[in-house]
Motif scaffolding. Structure first.
Motif, PDB file in Angstrom:
ATOM      1  N   GLY A  58       8.125  10.537  -2.404  1.00 17.35           N
ATOM      2  CA  GLY A  58       8.539  11.790  -2.995  1.00 17.35           C
ATOM      3  C   GLY A  58       8.573  11.380  -4.750  1.00 17.35           C
ATOM      4  N   ASP A  59       7.999  10.342  -5.049  1.00 15.52           N
ATOM      5  CA  ASP A  59       7.535  10.253  -6.479  1.00 15.52           C
ATOM      6  C   ASP A  59       6.170  10.867  -6.727  1.00 15.52           C
ATOM      7  OD1 ASP A  59       9.667   8.674  -7.010  1.00 15.52           O
ATOM      8  OD2 ASP A  59       8.555   6.684  -7.109  1.00 15.52           O
ATOM      9  N   GLY A  85      -0.689  12.871  -7.675  1.00 16.46           N
ATOM     10  CA  GLY A  85      -0.062  13.112  -6.159  1.00 16.46           C
ATOM     11  C   GLY A  85       1.202  12.734  -5.904  1.00 16.46           C
ATOM     12  N   THR A  86       1.649  13.203  -4.725  1.00 12.34           N
ATOM     13  CA  THR A  86       3.044  12.857  -4.070  1.00 12.34           C
ATOM     14  C   THR A  86       2.888  11.761  -3.294  1.00 12.34           C
ATOM     15  OG1 THR A  86       3.634  15.104  -4.440  1.00 12.34           O
ATOM     16  CG2 THR A  86       5.245  13.733  -3.145  1.00 12.34           C
ATOM     17  N   VAL A  87       3.604  10.869  -3.331  1.00 15.99           N
ATOM     18  CA  VAL A  87       3.750   9.661  -2.569  1.00 15.99           C
ATOM     19  C   VAL A  87       4.727  10.042  -1.222  1.00 15.99           C
ATOM     20  CG1 VAL A  87       4.760   7.332  -2.114  1.00 15.99           C
ATOM     21  CG2 VAL A  87       3.985   7.840  -4.415  1.00 15.99           C
ATOM     22  N   VAL A  88       3.530   9.828  -0.211  1.00 17.92           N
ATOM     23  CA  VAL A  88       4.084  10.313   1.328  1.00 17.92           C
ATOM     24  C   VAL A  88       4.595   9.064   1.868  1.00 17.92           C
ATOM     25  CG1 VAL A  88       3.275  11.087   3.431  1.00 17.92           C
ATOM     26  CG2 VAL A  88       2.341  12.265   1.144  1.00 17.92           C
ATOM     27  N   ALA A  89       4.279   7.980   1.679  1.00 15.47           N
ATOM     28  CA  ALA A  89       4.790   6.758   2.228  1.00 15.47           C
ATOM     29  C   ALA A  89       4.511   5.689   1.429  1.00 15.47           C
ATOM     30  CB  ALA A  89       4.246   6.712   3.708  1.00 15.47           C
ATOM     31  N   ARG A 112       0.583  -1.271  -0.053  1.00 16.96           N
ATOM     32  CA  ARG A 112       0.052   0.015   0.131  1.00 16.96           C
ATOM     33  C   ARG A 112       0.947   1.199   0.111  1.00 16.96           C
ATOM     34  NH1 ARG A 112      -2.913  -3.877   2.687  1.00 16.96           N
ATOM     35  NH2 ARG A 112      -4.983  -3.941   1.841  1.00 16.96           N
ATOM     36  N   VAL A 113       0.375   2.342  -0.374  1.00 14.66           N
ATOM     37  CA  VAL A 113       0.858   3.599  -0.579  1.00 14.66           C
ATOM     38  C   VAL A 113       0.121   4.835  -0.169  1.00 14.66           C
ATOM     39  CG1 VAL A 113       2.021   5.152  -2.418  1.00 14.66           C
ATOM     40  CG2 VAL A 113       2.080   2.692  -2.743  1.00 14.66           C
ATOM     41  N   ILE A 114       0.470   5.738   0.641  1.00  9.79           N
ATOM     42  CA  ILE A 114      -0.218   6.881   0.891  1.00  9.79           C
ATOM     43  C   ILE A 114       0.363   7.987  -0.244  1.00  9.79           C
ATOM     44  CG2 ILE A 114      -0.622   8.525   2.704  1.00  9.79           C
ATOM     45  CD1 ILE A 114       0.036   6.467   4.677  1.00  9.79           C
ATOM     46  N   ILE A 115      -0.628   8.578  -0.583  1.00  8.08           N
ATOM     47  CA  ILE A 115      -0.635   9.706  -1.733  1.00  8.08           C
ATOM     48  C   ILE A 115      -1.261  10.862  -1.157  1.00  8.08           C
ATOM     49  CG2 ILE A 115      -1.016  10.187  -3.925  1.00  8.08           C
ATOM     50  CD1 ILE A 115      -0.799   7.263  -4.731  1.00  8.08           C
ATOM     51  N   GLN A 116      -0.435  11.982  -1.233  1.00  7.71           N
ATOM     52  CA  GLN A 116      -1.073  13.501  -0.882  1.00  7.71           C
ATOM     53  C   GLN A 116      -1.619  13.893  -2.191  1.00  7.71           C
ATOM     54  OE1 GLN A 116       1.394  15.967   1.059  1.00  7.71           O
ATOM     55  NE2 GLN A 116      -0.258  17.426   1.589  1.00  7.71           N
ATOM     56  N   ARG A 117      -2.894  14.183  -2.469  1.00  9.61           N
ATOM     57  CA  ARG A 117      -3.344  14.760  -3.908  1.00  9.61           C
ATOM     58  C   ARG A 117      -2.627  16.164  -4.020  1.00  9.61           C
ATOM     59  NH1 ARG A 117      -7.809  12.492  -6.167  1.00  9.61           N
ATOM     60  NH2 ARG A 117      -9.045  11.030  -4.803  1.00  9.61           N
ATOM     61  N   GLU A 174      -2.983  -0.081  -8.230  1.00  9.54           N
ATOM     62  CA  GLU A 174      -3.710   1.198  -8.811  1.00  9.54           C
ATOM     63  C   GLU A 174      -3.055   2.318  -9.221  1.00  9.54           C
ATOM     64  OE1 GLU A 174      -7.672   1.283  -5.950  1.00  9.54           O
ATOM     65  OE2 GLU A 174      -5.963   0.568  -4.586  1.00  9.54           O
ATOM     66  N   ILE A 175      -1.902   2.581  -9.000  1.00  7.45           N
ATOM     67  CA  ILE A 175      -1.271   3.705  -9.297  1.00  7.45           C
ATOM     68  C   ILE A 175      -1.037   3.385 -11.054  1.00  7.45           C
ATOM     69  CG2 ILE A 175       1.018   5.093  -9.726  1.00  7.45           C
ATOM     70  CD1 ILE A 175       1.219   4.285  -6.732  1.00  7.45           C
ATOM     71  N   LEU A 176      -1.392   4.304 -11.983  1.00  6.34           N
ATOM     72  CA  LEU A 176      -1.136   4.036 -13.382  1.00  6.34           C
ATOM     73  C   LEU A 176       0.093   4.468 -13.850  1.00  6.34           C
ATOM     74  CD1 LEU A 176      -4.628   6.024 -14.174  1.00  6.34           C
ATOM     75  CD2 LEU A 176      -4.132   3.582 -14.027  1.00  6.34           C
ATOM     76  N   ALA A 177       0.897   5.399 -13.307  1.00  8.41           N
ATOM     77  CA  ALA A 177       2.109   5.767 -13.816  1.00  8.41           C
ATOM     78  C   ALA A 177       2.808   6.847 -12.935  1.00  8.41           C
ATOM     79  CB  ALA A 177       2.018   6.737 -15.153  1.00  8.41           C
ATOM     80  N   VAL A 178       4.114   6.734 -13.008  1.00 11.20           N
ATOM     81  CA  VAL A 178       5.169   7.665 -12.089  1.00 11.20           C
ATOM     82  C   VAL A 178       5.342   8.766 -13.215  1.00 11.20           C
ATOM     83  CG1 VAL A 178       7.170   8.313 -11.190  1.00 11.20           C
ATOM     84  CG2 VAL A 178       6.050   5.866 -10.830  1.00 11.20           C
ATOM     85  N   ILE A 179       5.074  10.138 -12.823  1.00 14.21           N
ATOM     86  CA  ILE A 179       5.266  11.175 -13.670  1.00 14.21           C
ATOM     87  C   ILE A 179       6.859  11.491 -13.442  1.00 14.21           C
ATOM     88  CG2 ILE A 179       4.851  13.452 -14.174  1.00 14.21           C
ATOM     89  CD1 ILE A 179       1.877  12.979 -13.104  1.00 14.21           C
ATOM     90  N   GLU A 180       7.630  11.429 -14.593  1.00 14.83           N
ATOM     91  CA  GLU A 180       8.928  11.588 -14.558  1.00 14.83           C
ATOM     92  C   GLU A 180       9.172  13.462 -14.692  1.00 14.83           C
ATOM     93  OE1 GLU A 180      11.324   9.631 -14.461  1.00 14.83           O
ATOM     94  OE2 GLU A 180      10.025   8.198 -14.505  1.00 14.83           O
ATOM     95  N   LYS A 181      10.263  13.963 -14.074  1.00 12.88           N
ATOM     96  CA  LYS A 181      10.329  15.325 -14.078  1.00 12.88           C
ATOM     97  C   LYS A 181      11.256  15.858 -15.474  1.00 12.88           C
ATOM     98  CE  LYS A 181       9.932  15.795  -9.201  1.00 12.88           C
ATOM     99  NZ  LYS A 181      10.350  16.056  -8.166  1.00 12.88           N
TER     100      LYS A 181
END
Length: 91
Positions: A57-58, A38-42, A9-14, A84-91
């Motif tokens: 941080g992702d 959102g940003t992964v908090v944990a 599981r992952v906690i995400i801040q919108r 449930e995460i669809l993609a990691v957004i690269e910077k």
């Protein structure tokens, strides 16, 4: 408050959605959509079968109604399985 998610599981801040369109039109609160970024908090440690691919941080993209919403320190967060995460957004 500090939460440590279990298993995969992952906690995400919108992240907040844009206040204006590309053309400069201000979007009223009643017309705003739920943020899907959102940003992964944990992140949990994973399991024997599931290796964690996201880390704290992702910035990620997820489905509009994925996970379970809750408030943590006054911020709107979502807890969901990594799948449930669809993609990691690269910077």
């Amino acid at each position: 408050m500090k939460l440590s998610p279990l298993h995969d599981r992952v906690i995400i801040q919108r992240l907040p959605e844009e206040e204006k369109t590309a053309g400069g039109i201000i979007i009223p609160d009643s017309a705003k959509e739920r943020p899907m970024r959102g940003t992964v908090v944990a992140a949990g440690p994973g399991t024997d079968k599931v290796k964690m691919q996201v880390k704290k941080g992702d910035v990620v993209l997820f489905a509009k109604y994925a996970g379970t919403e809750f408030k943590m320190d006054g911020e709107e967060c979502v807890i969901m399985r990594q799948e449930e995460i669809l993609a990691v957004i690269e910077k």
